[in-house]
Write an enzyme that holds these catalytic residues in place. Structure first.
Site, PDB file in Angstrom:
ATOM      1  N   ASP A 146     -13.996  -9.970 -13.283  1.00 52.54           N
ATOM      2  CA  ASP A 146     -14.795  -9.887 -14.512  1.00 52.54           C
ATOM      3  C   ASP A 146     -16.243 -10.253 -14.200  1.00 52.54           C
ATOM      4  OD1 ASP A 146     -13.993 -10.078 -17.809  1.00 52.54           O
ATOM      5  OD2 ASP A 146     -15.966 -10.802 -17.191  1.00 52.54           O
ATOM      6  N   ASN A 184      -7.687  -9.186 -25.745  1.00 50.57           N
ATOM      7  CA  ASN A 184      -8.493  -9.243 -26.958  1.00 50.57           C
ATOM      8  C   ASN A 184      -8.366  -7.894 -27.644  1.00 50.57           C
ATOM      9  OD1 ASN A 184      -9.456 -11.842 -26.326  1.00 50.57           O
ATOM     10  ND2 ASN A 184     -11.012 -10.970 -24.976  1.00 50.57           N
ATOM     11  N   GLY A 226     -12.042 -10.198 -30.633  1.00 50.58           N
ATOM     12  CA  GLY A 226     -13.083 -10.408 -29.630  1.00 50.58           C
ATOM     13  C   GLY A 226     -13.147  -9.340 -28.555  1.00 50.58           C
ATOM     14  N   GLN A 227     -12.569  -8.159 -28.832  1.00 48.80           N
ATOM     15  CA  GLN A 227     -12.611  -7.076 -27.841  1.00 48.80           C
ATOM     16  C   GLN A 227     -14.019  -6.470 -27.807  1.00 48.80           C
ATOM     17  OE1 GLN A 227      -9.845  -3.864 -28.596  1.00 48.80           O
ATOM     18  NE2 GLN A 227     -10.251  -2.883 -26.634  1.00 48.80           N
ATOM     19  N   SER A 228     -14.602  -6.435 -26.613  1.00 45.80           N
ATOM     20  CA  SER A 228     -15.953  -5.867 -26.487  1.00 45.80           C
ATOM     21  C   SER A 228     -15.960  -4.520 -25.771  1.00 45.80           C
ATOM     22  CB  SER A 228     -16.883  -6.855 -25.771  1.00 45.80           C
ATOM     23  OG  SER A 228     -16.414  -7.120 -24.471  1.00 45.80           O
ATOM     24  N   HIS A 253      -7.130  -3.202 -21.624  1.00 49.31           N
ATOM     25  CA  HIS A 253      -7.233  -4.102 -20.462  1.00 49.31           C
ATOM     26  C   HIS A 253      -6.671  -5.471 -20.809  1.00 49.31           C
ATOM     27  CE1 HIS A 253     -10.922  -4.785 -22.810  1.00 49.31           C
ATOM     28  NE2 HIS A 253     -10.934  -6.013 -22.309  1.00 49.31           N
ATOM     29  N   HIS A 260      -6.896  -9.600 -19.483  1.00 53.91           N
ATOM     30  CA  HIS A 260      -7.574 -10.601 -18.667  1.00 53.91           C
ATOM     31  C   HIS A 260      -6.506 -11.453 -17.994  1.00 53.91           C
ATOM     32  CE1 HIS A 260     -11.585 -10.293 -20.850  1.00 53.91           C
ATOM     33  NE2 HIS A 260     -10.780  -9.709 -21.729  1.00 53.91           N
TER      34      HIS A 260
HETATM   35  P1  DGP Z   1     -13.136  -7.874 -23.823  1.00 59.86           P
HETATM   36  O1  DGP Z   1     -14.256  -8.639 -24.437  1.00 59.86           O
HETATM   37  O2  DGP Z   1     -11.790  -8.525 -24.018  1.00 59.86           O
HETATM   38  O3  DGP Z   1     -13.158  -6.432 -24.253  1.00 59.86           O
HETATM   39  O4  DGP Z   1     -13.384  -7.918 -22.261  1.00 59.86           O
HETATM   40  C1  DGP Z   1     -14.322  -7.118 -21.616  1.00 59.86           C
HETATM   41  C2  DGP Z   1     -14.704  -7.804 -20.335  1.00 59.86           C
HETATM   42  O5  DGP Z   1     -15.303  -6.828 -19.506  1.00 59.86           O
HETATM   43  C3  DGP Z   1     -15.715  -8.932 -20.468  1.00 59.86           C
HETATM   44  O6  DGP Z   1     -15.101 -10.171 -20.104  1.00 59.86           O
HETATM   45  C4  DGP Z   1     -16.829  -8.581 -19.496  1.00 59.86           C
HETATM   46  C5  DGP Z   1     -16.229  -7.459 -18.675  1.00 59.86           C
HETATM   47  N1  DGP Z   1     -17.170  -6.447 -18.278  1.00 59.86           N
HETATM   48  C6  DGP Z   1     -17.935  -5.665 -19.090  1.00 59.86           C
HETATM   49  N2  DGP Z   1     -18.679  -4.827 -18.364  1.00 59.86           N
HETATM   50  C7  DGP Z   1     -18.361  -5.046 -17.061  1.00 59.86           C
HETATM   51  C8  DGP Z   1     -18.805  -4.487 -15.833  1.00 59.86           C
HETATM   52  O7  DGP Z   1     -19.644  -3.572 -15.769  1.00 59.86           O
HETATM   53  N3  DGP Z   1     -18.276  -5.001 -14.680  1.00 59.86           N
HETATM   54  C9  DGP Z   1     -17.322  -5.993 -14.714  1.00 59.86           C
HETATM   55  N4  DGP Z   1     -16.852  -6.411 -13.543  1.00 59.86           N
HETATM   56  N5  DGP Z   1     -16.870  -6.530 -15.858  1.00 59.86           N
HETATM   57  C10 DGP Z   1     -17.401  -6.078 -17.014  1.00 59.86           C
END
Ligand code: DGP
Length: 113
Positions: free
Chosen positions: A30, A86, A92-94, A99, A101
């Protein structure tokens, strides 16, 4: 899906540190780690969230959880770990691509934030 960050990562367009790649699943570190070990386990197929019907495909979910199980061993998380999905705005899903974690390497607390 052309505009999806995780599709671009799975296709190798956006560089990441992969810890696993197979025909159905990729896993990578992440960008914004919340624990000493923080890996995202991601379907290659674009599924926007756990809430859509395609997310119930046992082949996809089974492949993801098999990778999580393998990573828990290879990343030496024998003392414990946490798996988080999430889901949606209140969850809190972004990133709208299925996916999970995988977090470990420290004591996890409850309730989560
Ligand atoms: P969520 O908020 O649950 O949808 O998790 C999305 C995660 O994705 C967040 O913890 C940060 C990660 N993330 C977003 N963009 C990138 C990226 O370009 N590279 C990596 N390695 N992680 C990313």
């Amino acid at each position: 899906m052309t505009d999806c960050i995780f599709c671009k990562i799975a296709q190798g367009i956006i560089p990441v540190t992969f810890v696993h790649q197979d025909e159905k699943v990729v896993a990578f570190k992440d960008l914004n780690p919340q624990a000493p070990i923080h890996v995202l386990v991601v379907s290659r197929v674009h599924i926007p969230a756990l809430t859509v019907p395609e997310a119930s495909d046992p082949k996809v979910l089974g492949a993801i959880f098999n990778v999580i199980r393998q990573l828990a061993v290879s990343l030496r998380l024998e003392h414990g770990f946490r798996v988080v999905a999430n889901c949606g705005p209140e969850g809190g899903q972004s990133v709208p691509h299925l996916h999970f974690h995988l977090l470990g390497g420290r004591q996890m607390n409850w309730p989560p934030g």
